[in-house]
Enzyme design. Structure first.
Site, PDB file in Angstrom:
ATOM      1  N   TYR A 189      36.620 -39.178 -43.508  1.00 11.31           N
ATOM      2  CA  TYR A 189      35.169 -39.240 -43.326  1.00 11.31           C
ATOM      3  C   TYR A 189      34.437 -39.075 -44.664  1.00 11.31           C
ATOM      4  CZ  TYR A 189      30.771 -38.671 -40.789  1.00 11.31           C
ATOM      5  OH  TYR A 189      29.511 -38.848 -40.285  1.00 11.31           O
ATOM      6  N   TYR A 211      28.701 -36.576 -32.921  1.00  9.06           N
ATOM      7  CA  TYR A 211      29.414 -37.673 -32.265  1.00  9.06           C
ATOM      8  C   TYR A 211      29.782 -37.181 -30.864  1.00  9.06           C
ATOM      9  CZ  TYR A 211      30.067 -39.931 -36.820  1.00  9.06           C
ATOM     10  OH  TYR A 211      29.865 -40.544 -38.037  1.00  9.06           O
ATOM     11  N   LYS A 227      31.578 -46.471 -42.450  1.00  7.35           N
ATOM     12  CA  LYS A 227      32.335 -46.846 -43.645  1.00  7.35           C
ATOM     13  C   LYS A 227      31.826 -48.116 -44.344  1.00  7.35           C
ATOM     14  CE  LYS A 227      34.974 -43.514 -43.885  1.00  7.35           C
ATOM     15  NZ  LYS A 227      34.367 -42.585 -44.816  1.00  7.35           N
ATOM     16  N   PRO A 246      30.701 -49.414 -36.689  1.00  8.28           N
ATOM     17  CA  PRO A 246      29.916 -48.405 -37.416  1.00  8.28           C
ATOM     18  C   PRO A 246      30.357 -46.960 -37.215  1.00  8.28           C
ATOM     19  CG  PRO A 246      28.650 -49.279 -35.572  1.00  8.28           C
ATOM     20  CD  PRO A 246      29.908 -50.090 -35.650  1.00  8.28           C
ATOM     21  N   HIS A 286      25.392 -33.024 -46.066  1.00  4.18           N
ATOM     22  CA  HIS A 286      25.943 -32.464 -44.831  1.00  4.18           C
ATOM     23  C   HIS A 286      27.344 -31.918 -45.105  1.00  4.18           C
ATOM     24  CE1 HIS A 286      23.271 -34.480 -41.562  1.00  4.18           C
ATOM     25  NE2 HIS A 286      22.570 -34.027 -42.581  1.00  4.18           N
TER      26      HIS A 286
END
Ligand code: APR
Ligand code: PHB
Length: 394
Positions: A382, A198, A294, A290, A72
């Site tokens: 991220y 998200y 990580k 979550p 991604h």
């Protein structure tokens, strides 16, 4: 029984460490309370940082990950009815790979067994002894037989509910709980868009992720004491449709549920991560909520350090690398702890939140959506911080 490194727990941390040690010629035995099937089927998160993928590749266990993992290059943040795509690759030159944690576990178990590795599934009553001396021991029950494993080092990779952490005297523990949990479903349906979404919504957070071209993973913020019985499938879908909707035509594809569970949200850090000859790795020492995925990446980072430090000990009798473990691992642990807390706090809706609280969340999201440095900061965390050194000592 005798081994060089006794490892408690066959999650990603324990299995990967055992594999990395064997590549350096160091023997280990892995003791796991559950059976193989349970460990391989447990549904967990599935976003691998750039460095996690590199580590698995260098360790020779990424064949299936490279074939089936979904790279991604971006992620989506949705709020106020609009979707903002962050181009991770363009922002920081790195991306993430979506590949279920249990697939990593399956690949590691297969690699260990193929190389003749010793994993004892169903090990009961595991206890550690003499960690202050040079010959620490692990006792456990294997089938009906009480067994003793004499080691040079013991690694507690037995997750948050394991026994290892309790063996460290004077441990400091830092903890935050959150006023919500995640309800997760695994669905037999193609993902509704090619990347992770998200979403912050007035009714609470929702997340769209995936496992393959045919399997979608979805999450909903629910009350901390939520009961699955109160969340029949129709209610889950209705809430997901509402919270994931945008004004740009996003349509969520439904399908049969393959799994449904509730995950509590917690931040937890225990320190030090070592006492004498006992070292903690992964969830045994720290838990993150979550949001941002990580958990497994931190477990991998811990065992990279341990693999390198144990390599230094066995190849050159160096003790300094082992002594530096807590300090080195903690830097990344606290960074991920902050990042996960921050992602969580800006995307969720706390019960009782007022307009002030809401605006604090949305102003952060607006900033990420409109400022390149803000987006790059998210993207850097991220996709994962780079490592200072390799997993292998030589
Ligand atoms: N004896 C032996 N094994 C044990 C014991 C015990 N007393 N207690 C726990 N275990 C095993 C568990 O059954 C589990 O298989 O230790 C393993 C720990 O694995 P994980 O919980 O997967 O932890 P870790 O390897 O640190 O991986 C961290 O897992 O929980 C997720 O989000 C987290 O993704 C992160 C990752
Ligand atoms: C997942 O795919 O399970 C997932 C994705 C992103 C997260 C957490 C979990 O932040």
């Amino acid at each position: 029984m005798r081994t060089q490194v006794g490892i408690i727990g066959a999650g990603p941390a324990g299995l990967l460490l055992s594999h990395l040690l064997s590549l350096q010629g160091i023997d280990s035995v892995v003791l796991e309370r559950r059976d193989r099937d349970f460990v391989e089927q447990r549904v967990r998160a599935g976003v691998l940082e750039h460095g996690t993928v590199q580590t698995l590749r260098e360790a020779g266990v990424a064949e299936r990950l490279d074939a089936e993992g979904m790279v991604h290059e971006g992620l989506n943040v949705r709020f106020g009815g609009r979707t903002h795509r962050l181009d991770l690759e363009e922002l920081v030159g790195r991306c993430v790979t979506v590949y279920g944690q249990q697939e990593v576990v399956k690949d590691l178990v297969a690699a260990r067994l193929e190389a003749g590795g010793d994993i004892r599934f169903g090990a009961e009553g595991v206890a550690v002894h003499d960690i202050d001396g040079e010959r620490p021991r692990i006792t456990f029950v294997d089938g009906d037989e009480s067994t003793e494993l004499v080691c040079d080092f013991i690694i507690g990779a037995d997750g948050f509910h394991g026994i290892s952490r309790g063996a460290i005297p004077g441990l400091d523990e830092y903890e935050r709980t959150y006023p919500y949990s995640w309800l997760g479903i695994l669905v037999e349906a193609p993902p509704s868009c090619p990347e992770v979404v998200y979403a912050r919504h007035d009714r609470g957070f929702a997340l769209h992720s995936m496992r393959s071209a045919h399997v979608t993973r979805l999450y909903l913020q629910v009350a901390p004491d939520a009961d699955l019985a109160d969340w029949p499938d129709e209610r889950v879908w209705a809430e997901l449709h509402t919270r994931l909707s945008d004004n740009e035509g996003f349509a969520l594809t439904e399908g049969p549920l393959l799994d449904k569970s509730i995950t509590p949200m917690r931040s937890f850090v225990a320190t030090p991560m070592q006492h004498g000859r006992l070292f903690l790795a992964g969830d045994a020492a720290h838990i993150v909520p979550p949001t941002g995925a990580k958990g497994m990446n931190l477990a991998v980072a811990d065992v990279r350090l341990l693999s390198h430090a144990l390599g230094g000990y066995y190849h050159d009798r160096r003790e300094d690398l082992l002594a530096a473990y807590t300090e080195e691992a903690s830097r990344r642990v606290w960074r991920a702890t902050h990042f996960s807390w921050w992602m969580t706090s800006i995307l969720h809706k706390s019960p009782g939140a007022d307009v002030f609280d809401d605006r604090l969340g949305t102003t952060q999201l607006e900033w990420i959506a409109s400022s390149r440095p803000a987006a790059a900061a998210l993207a850097e965390n991220y996709t994962g911080l780079t490592y200072d050194r390799g997993w292998s000592y030589r």
